[in-house]
Write an enzyme that holds these catalytic residues in place. Structure first.
Site, PDB file in Angstrom:
ATOM      1  N   SER A  85       0.888  -1.169   0.000  1.00 24.91           N
ATOM      2  CA  SER A  85       0.000   0.000   0.000  1.00 24.91           C
ATOM      3  C   SER A  85       0.922   1.213   0.000  1.00 24.91           C
ATOM      4  CB  SER A  85      -0.845   0.002   1.271  1.00 24.91           C
ATOM      5  OG  SER A  85      -1.118   1.337   1.685  1.00 24.91           O
TER       6      SER A  85
ATOM      7  N   ASP B 156      -4.601   3.587  -2.024  1.00 25.86           N
ATOM      8  CA  ASP B 156      -5.725   3.708  -1.089  1.00 25.86           C
ATOM      9  C   ASP B 156      -6.428   5.040  -1.326  1.00 25.86           C
ATOM     10  OD1 ASP B 156      -3.361   2.331   0.990  1.00 25.86           O
ATOM     11  OD2 ASP B 156      -5.293   1.353   0.702  1.00 25.86           O
TER      12      ASP B 156
ATOM     13  N   GLY C 267      -9.004   3.219   6.822  1.00 28.14           N
ATOM     14  CA  GLY C 267      -8.848   4.660   7.015  1.00 28.14           C
ATOM     15  C   GLY C 267      -7.440   5.075   7.399  1.00 28.14           C
ATOM     16  N   PHE C 268      -6.672   4.145   7.988  1.00 28.34           N
ATOM     17  CA  PHE C 268      -5.325   4.516   8.439  1.00 28.34           C
ATOM     18  C   PHE C 268      -4.362   3.342   8.314  1.00 28.34           C
ATOM     19  CE2 PHE C 268      -6.823   8.457  10.083  1.00 28.34           C
ATOM     20  CZ  PHE C 268      -8.125   8.198  10.496  1.00 28.34           C
ATOM     21  N   GLY C 269      -3.082   3.660   8.116  1.00 30.81           N
ATOM     22  CA  GLY C 269      -2.057   2.627   8.164  1.00 30.81           C
ATOM     23  C   GLY C 269      -1.561   2.471   9.590  1.00 30.81           C
TER      24      GLY C 269
ATOM     25  N   ASP D 253      -5.788  -7.139   4.188  1.00 32.86           N
ATOM     26  CA  ASP D 253      -5.195  -5.801   4.245  1.00 32.86           C
ATOM     27  C   ASP D 253      -5.376  -5.188   5.618  1.00 32.86           C
ATOM     28  OD1 ASP D 253      -5.950  -2.719   2.333  1.00 32.86           O
ATOM     29  OD2 ASP D 253      -4.356  -3.224   3.773  1.00 32.86           O
TER      30      ASP D 253
HETATM   31  C1  DX5 Z   1      -6.151   1.108   5.438  1.00 31.59           C
HETATM   32  C2  DX5 Z   1      -5.608   0.742   4.096  1.00 31.59           C
HETATM   33  C3  DX5 Z   1      -4.441  -0.192   4.163  1.00 31.59           C
HETATM   34  C4  DX5 Z   1      -3.277   0.356   4.943  1.00 31.59           C
HETATM   35  C5  DX5 Z   1      -2.381  -0.781   5.340  1.00 31.59           C
HETATM   36  O1  DX5 Z   1      -7.419   1.611   5.324  1.00 31.59           O
HETATM   37  O2  DX5 Z   1      -6.608   0.160   3.319  1.00 31.59           O
HETATM   38  O3  DX5 Z   1      -4.020  -0.541   2.868  1.00 31.59           O
HETATM   39  O4  DX5 Z   1      -2.595   1.266   4.200  1.00 31.59           O
HETATM   40  O5  DX5 Z   1      -1.374  -0.297   6.156  1.00 31.59           O
HETATM   41  P1  DX5 Z   1      -0.709  -1.210   7.274  1.00 31.59           P
HETATM   42  O6  DX5 Z   1      -0.095  -2.380   6.549  1.00 31.59           O
HETATM   43  O7  DX5 Z   1       0.297  -0.311   7.884  1.00 31.59           O
HETATM   44  O8  DX5 Z   1      -1.794  -1.642   8.206  1.00 31.59           O
END
Ligand code: DX5
Length: 293
Positions: A55, A82, A197-199, A230
């Site tokens: 991502s 994303d 929504g967030f990584g 994911d």
């Molecule tokens: C979150 C995104 C993911 C996210 C994954 O809503 O859809 O793709 O970027 O990031 P990580 O691997 O850090 O959880």
């Protein structure tokens, strides 16, 4: 419960029925040596091909072109964009222009996850399908969320008609039953292992049963579908557990970008997932080195 060998057998019978997005690599039997210098025996070489898909959320957005070039050089199978509109999810990222702008920097396939409202996905679908295509117009993966589409069957059909590879995503609370009636028209199902929504969020382990349930349905109906996961996926027990449950496409943001090089991260993730497909399933707190014989 079907044994792994039954699963593998069913899939090898299915392979290549429907012309699909050019992103899929032909299946290869992986010599033990390629799993790194460990002597991991091949338990079952008929699992679906492991795909490592970064991502770009943690990437340097001011240099996204350079970043996708480096990701391609590190051997990833696809790159996920994303798309967030601050409405379907409480975060805002970018639109089709950013994805399109990255196309000229690499030829690796693209995947666009639409975490956007119904209005935005219906009115801008054409642009997202176009922006996600390969350098020669190959279908790119376009993922819509079941929670954002009242007319999901129509939306997925439109993605295919526009020359994309239709896929559907389920938030953690959404049951598999919500997509059972459209499985015949998708190429991938994305099971979110975090709330979108967030990584950098923690992986939700209770999603494993959902992966198994979906895999069961796919096998019973002889469907040719990849299962993606994911959110919080790393080269540890998280990717191992999901691979063992039947997922074969792994999206990773922070887990991949945390490595000194993207190549190391991509390799490590692929090794752990392959080891799990071969019956060596990393447990929480275990590292890859502990399963090398
Ligand atoms: C979150 C995104 C993911 C996210 C994954 O809503 O859809 O793709 O970027 O990031 P990580 O691997 O850090 O959880």
């Amino acid at each position: 419960m079907l044994a792994n060998s039954d699963i593998a057998l069913a899939f090898s019978a299915q392979r290549g029925k429907r012309g699909r997005a050019s992103s899929r690599r032909p299946r290869t039997i992986t010599p033990v040596a390629e799993l790194g210098n460990s002597a991991v025996p091949q338990k079952d070489s008929n699992f679906r091909t492991i795909q490592i898909i970064p991502s770009v959320l943690p990437a340097d957005w001011a240099n996204m072109g350079q970043c996708v070039k480096e990701l391609e050089a590190s051997g990833v199978d696809r790159i996920q964009f994303d798309v967030m509109d601050g409405n379907f999810v409480p975060n805002l990222t970018f639109g089709p222009e950013m994805i399109k702008a990255c196309r000229k920097y690499c030829s690796v396939p693209f995947e666009t996850q639409l975490m956007i409202s119904q209005y935005s996905s219906e009115t801008m679908l054409d642009e997202y399908v176009e922006a996600s295509k390969g350098p020669n117009g190959e279908p790119g993966v376009v993922i819509v969320h079941v929670e954002a589409c009242d007319h999901l069957h129509r939306m997925l059909t439109r993605i295919r008609t526009l020359g994309g590879s239709p896929s559907v995503a389920l938030n953690p609370h959404t049951p598999v039953s919500m997509v059972e009636n459209i499985l015949d028209i998708v190429d991938h199902v994305l099971i979110m292992t975090v709330n979108p929504g967030f990584g950098g969020q923690a992986y939700i382990p209770t999603m494993l049963d959902k992966i198994r349930e979906l895999r069961q349905i796919i096998l019973e109906r002889n469907l040719d579908i990849d299962i993606e996961v994911d959110g919080g996926i790393k080269a540890d027990w998280t990717i191992a557990a999901c691979a063992d449950a039947g997922a074969n496409c792994f999206i990773a943001g922070s887990g991949l970008f945390a490595y000194p090089t993207l190549l190391e991260g991509c390799d490590e993730m692929r090794k752990v997932a392959k080891a799990a497909q071969n019956g060596f399933i990393l447990k929480q707190g275990q590292t890859l080195h502990e399963i090398q014989l």
